[in-house]
Design an enzyme around this catalytic site. Structure first.
Site, PDB file in Angstrom:
ATOM      1  N   ARG A 223       0.781  -1.378   0.420  1.00  0.00           N
ATOM      2  CA  ARG A 223       0.269   0.019  -0.055  1.00  0.00           C
ATOM      3  C   ARG A 223       1.213   0.933   0.399  1.00  0.00           C
ATOM      4  O   ARG A 223       1.906   0.792   0.589  1.00  0.00           O
ATOM      5  CB  ARG A 223      -1.152   0.149   1.164  1.00  0.00           C
ATOM      6  CG  ARG A 223      -1.883  -1.006   1.229  1.00  0.00           C
ATOM      7  CD  ARG A 223      -2.662  -0.051   0.388  1.00  0.00           C
ATOM      8  NE  ARG A 223      -4.289  -1.341   0.115  1.00  0.00           N
ATOM      9  CZ  ARG A 223      -4.858  -2.755  -0.060  1.00  0.00           C
ATOM     10  NH1 ARG A 223      -3.452  -2.332  -1.363  1.00  0.00           N
ATOM     11  NH2 ARG A 223      -5.487  -3.350  -0.696  1.00  0.00           N
ATOM     12  N   HIS A 271      -1.181  -0.437  -9.810  1.00  0.00           N
ATOM     13  CA  HIS A 271      -1.726  -1.025  -9.133  1.00  0.00           C
ATOM     14  C   HIS A 271      -2.514  -2.206  -9.303  1.00  0.00           C
ATOM     15  O   HIS A 271      -3.784  -2.580  -9.289  1.00  0.00           O
ATOM     16  CB  HIS A 271      -2.489   0.009  -8.067  1.00  0.00           C
ATOM     17  CG  HIS A 271      -2.811  -0.544  -6.744  1.00  0.00           C
ATOM     18  ND1 HIS A 271      -3.968  -0.114  -5.393  1.00  0.00           N
ATOM     19  CD2 HIS A 271      -3.425  -2.092  -6.498  1.00  0.00           C
ATOM     20  CE1 HIS A 271      -4.008  -1.165  -4.634  1.00  0.00           C
ATOM     21  NE2 HIS A 271      -3.676  -2.730  -4.778  1.00  0.00           N
TER      22      HIS A 271
HETATM   23  P1  NDP Z   1      -1.424 -11.267   5.480  1.00  0.00           P
HETATM   24  O1  NDP Z   1      -1.973 -10.303   6.809  1.00  0.00           O
HETATM   25  O2  NDP Z   1      -1.950 -13.079   5.635  1.00  0.00           O
HETATM   26  O3  NDP Z   1       0.128 -10.807   6.322  1.00  0.00           O
HETATM   27  C1  NDP Z   1       0.402  -9.857   6.840  1.00  0.00           C
HETATM   28  C2  NDP Z   1       2.227 -10.169   7.124  1.00  0.00           C
HETATM   29  O4  NDP Z   1       2.623  -8.328   7.777  1.00  0.00           O
HETATM   30  C3  NDP Z   1       2.178 -11.015   8.537  1.00  0.00           C
HETATM   31  O5  NDP Z   1       3.486 -11.568   8.313  1.00  0.00           O
HETATM   32  C4  NDP Z   1       2.602  -9.838   9.686  1.00  0.00           C
HETATM   33  O6  NDP Z   1       2.923 -10.776  10.738  1.00  0.00           O
HETATM   34  C5  NDP Z   1       3.107  -8.501   8.985  1.00  0.00           C
HETATM   35  N1  NDP Z   1       3.216  -8.251  10.086  1.00  0.00           N
HETATM   36  C6  NDP Z   1       1.830  -6.927   9.893  1.00  0.00           C
HETATM   37  N2  NDP Z   1       2.185  -5.591  10.868  1.00  0.00           N
HETATM   38  C7  NDP Z   1       2.707  -5.668  11.311  1.00  0.00           C
HETATM   39  C8  NDP Z   1       3.871  -4.949  12.236  1.00  0.00           C
HETATM   40  N3  NDP Z   1       3.815  -4.014  12.888  1.00  0.00           N
HETATM   41  N4  NDP Z   1       5.268  -5.411  12.434  1.00  0.00           N
HETATM   42  C9  NDP Z   1       6.164  -6.334  11.551  1.00  0.00           C
HETATM   43  N5  NDP Z   1       5.435  -7.423  10.140  1.00  0.00           N
HETATM   44  C10 NDP Z   1       3.951  -6.777  10.245  1.00  0.00           C
HETATM   45  O7  NDP Z   1      -2.072 -10.446   4.130  1.00  0.00           O
HETATM   46  P2  NDP Z   1      -1.416 -10.827   2.713  1.00  0.00           P
HETATM   47  O8  NDP Z   1      -0.221 -11.486   3.398  1.00  0.00           O
HETATM   48  O9  NDP Z   1      -2.804 -11.876   2.049  1.00  0.00           O
HETATM   49  O10 NDP Z   1      -1.524  -8.899   2.672  1.00  0.00           O
HETATM   50  C11 NDP Z   1      -0.228  -8.026   3.059  1.00  0.00           C
HETATM   51  C12 NDP Z   1      -0.863  -6.930   2.094  1.00  0.00           C
HETATM   52  O11 NDP Z   1      -0.675  -6.984   0.659  1.00  0.00           O
HETATM   53  C13 NDP Z   1      -2.510  -6.426   2.076  1.00  0.00           C
HETATM   54  O12 NDP Z   1      -3.349  -6.288   2.694  1.00  0.00           O
HETATM   55  C14 NDP Z   1      -2.473  -5.591   0.532  1.00  0.00           C
HETATM   56  O13 NDP Z   1      -2.629  -4.278   1.484  1.00  0.00           O
HETATM   57  C15 NDP Z   1      -1.567  -5.758  -0.245  1.00  0.00           C
HETATM   58  N6  NDP Z   1      -1.879  -6.855  -1.380  1.00  0.00           N
HETATM   59  C16 NDP Z   1      -1.295  -5.839  -2.014  1.00  0.00           C
HETATM   60  C17 NDP Z   1      -1.736  -5.972  -3.755  1.00  0.00           C
HETATM   61  C18 NDP Z   1      -1.853  -4.881  -4.431  1.00  0.00           C
HETATM   62  O14 NDP Z   1      -2.142  -5.375  -6.067  1.00  0.00           O
HETATM   63  N7  NDP Z   1      -1.138  -4.808  -5.134  1.00  0.00           N
HETATM   64  C19 NDP Z   1      -2.174  -6.878  -3.858  1.00  0.00           C
HETATM   65  C20 NDP Z   1      -3.055  -7.748  -2.521  1.00  0.00           C
HETATM   66  C21 NDP Z   1      -2.668  -7.263  -0.939  1.00  0.00           C
HETATM   67  P3  NDP Z   1       2.656 -11.396  11.483  1.00  0.00           P
HETATM   68  O15 NDP Z   1       2.324 -12.356  11.003  1.00  0.00           O
HETATM   69  O16 NDP Z   1       2.664 -12.024  12.761  1.00  0.00           O
HETATM   70  O17 NDP Z   1       1.184 -11.532  11.682  1.00  0.00           O
END
Ligand code: NDP
Length: 308
Positions: A223, A271
């Site tokens: 994002r 995007h």
């Molecule tokens: P998930 O919720 O499965 O994974 C998120 C990961 O980020 C987890 O490993 C989490 O840690 C980590 N995380 C979150 N907050 C923190 C923090 N403060 N510090 C360290 N690590 C953190 O999400 P997805 O993998 O499904 O998707 C990720 C993002 O990708 C989505 O939220 C979306 O915004 C973006 N996206 C973009 C797309 C595009 O077209 N450009 C398409 C699809 C998604 P933990 O494992 O410990 O919870």
């Protein structure tokens, strides 16, 4: 079973038809302001604030995307109603392709060769070593863990950073704020796959990006709000960062006046790194509705406290 839909897209009719096929017997209704209709489930993308107002029997709300930042900005589901997001749903494979390509483009210096072509310059650069080109994945969730593993066969050392500690074969993992500098310090190509939440907003700033080694690359497919644009541009201008590939922005479409458009070290896509696939997404949501109807648990429930 009654399903309320809000899909502000040119493809809305295709979505409705796909839901009708996937949930035969369900009553579907498109949301409109003032609609007085009690639903069992709701599914939406970028909902209006009042979408779920007055819903008294809702069992779950389904976000038609992996990221919920846009949804949580608009509304909070009624108490006790789980908000369920898309998990991969065909986006993972697209991310594998996009990130693999972006990493390889920098590793093979195709960005530099493109710039040379523009000035009719024939110069061959020495090859880089895979072992020196460490790829660092920020976020090891559904998509981050998958893409990190997809990078491995390309031959690069891969490391990852997440909130909680992870163990993924072949990947060196780091967790939490305390380990972020060590993670960044050894990363040559940083890939951001974090959700946008109150904790991650502006996380890619002068301090953190400055902890990458000189000449590093940044690929953001998560994002736009994760990045402080002026800090990224300053580090590119100073030569600390060698290039960036950006698929997501604070404001979309990216305004024509933004410096990213014309910066020689910035590569932009609109995007599109992973588009939502109608059939895959509908199959996933419909499958979860059917499980909930049978009293079974579902995955992908958003933690409203953490914001992802
Ligand atoms: P998930 O919720 O499965 O994974 C998120 C990961 O980020 C987890 O490993 C989490 O840690 C980590 N995380 C979150 N907050 C923190 C923090 N403060 N510090 C360290 N690590 C953190 O999400 P997805 O993998 O499904 O998707 C990720 C993002 O990708 C989505 O939220 C979306 O915004 C973006 N996206 C973009 C797309 C595009 O077209 N450009 C398409 C699809 C998604 P933990 O494992 O410990 O919870």
């Amino acid at each position: 079973m009654k399903l309320l839909l809000y899909i502000p897209s040119k493809t809305a009719d295709e979505w409705y038809a796909a839901f009708a096929r996937a949930l035969p017997g369900a009553e579907l209704r498109a949301w409109a302001p003032g609609l007085d209709w009690q639903a069992d489930y709701a599914t939406f993308w970028y909902p209006p604030r009042d979408l779920l107002d007055g819903q008294k029997h809702l069992k779950a709300a389904f976000n038609l995307g992996a990221g919920v930042d846009g949804t949580l900005k608009a509304l909070t589901p009624p108490p006790g109603v789980p908000l369920v997001r898309l998990e991969d749903a065909g986006m993972g494979r697209q991310m594998d392709e996009y990130v693999g390509w972006a990493v390889m483009r920098y590793f093979r210096r195709l960005d530099e060769y493109a710039a040379q072509q523009a000035r009719s310059e024939w110069t061959i650069h020495r090859p880089r070593k895979h072992a020196d080109f460490v790829v660092g994945m920020m976020g090891l969730g559904v998509l981050g863990a998958r893409v990190a593993q997809a990078i491995l066969p390309l031959g690069f050392p891969v490391r990852g950073w997440s909130g909680s500690a992870k163990s993924i074969e072949g990947i060196r993992t780091f967790a939490g704020a305390a380990e972020l500098p060590a993670f960044l310090g050894g990363t040559q190509a940083l890939v951001c796959m974090l959700p946008l939440s109150p904790d991650t907003k502006g996380l890619l700033n002068r301090t953190t990006l400055g902890q990458l080694p000189r000449g590093a690359y940044v690929i953001n497919v998560a994002r736009g709000g994760l990045v402080v644009d002026d800090d990224l541009l300053a580090l590119l201008d100073q030569g600390h960062l060698a290039g960036t590939t950006l698929d997501v922005f604070h404001e979309e479409p990216l305004p024509a006046s933004h410096r990213f458009w014309s910066h020689p070290k910035v590569f932009i896509t609109p995007h599109c790194s992973a588009l939502t696939l109608i059939e895959d997404s509908v199959a996933q949501v419909a499958g979860k509705i059917q499980r909930l109807e049978r009293g079974e648990a579902v995955t992908g429930i958003v933690d409203l406290r953490r914001g992802y």
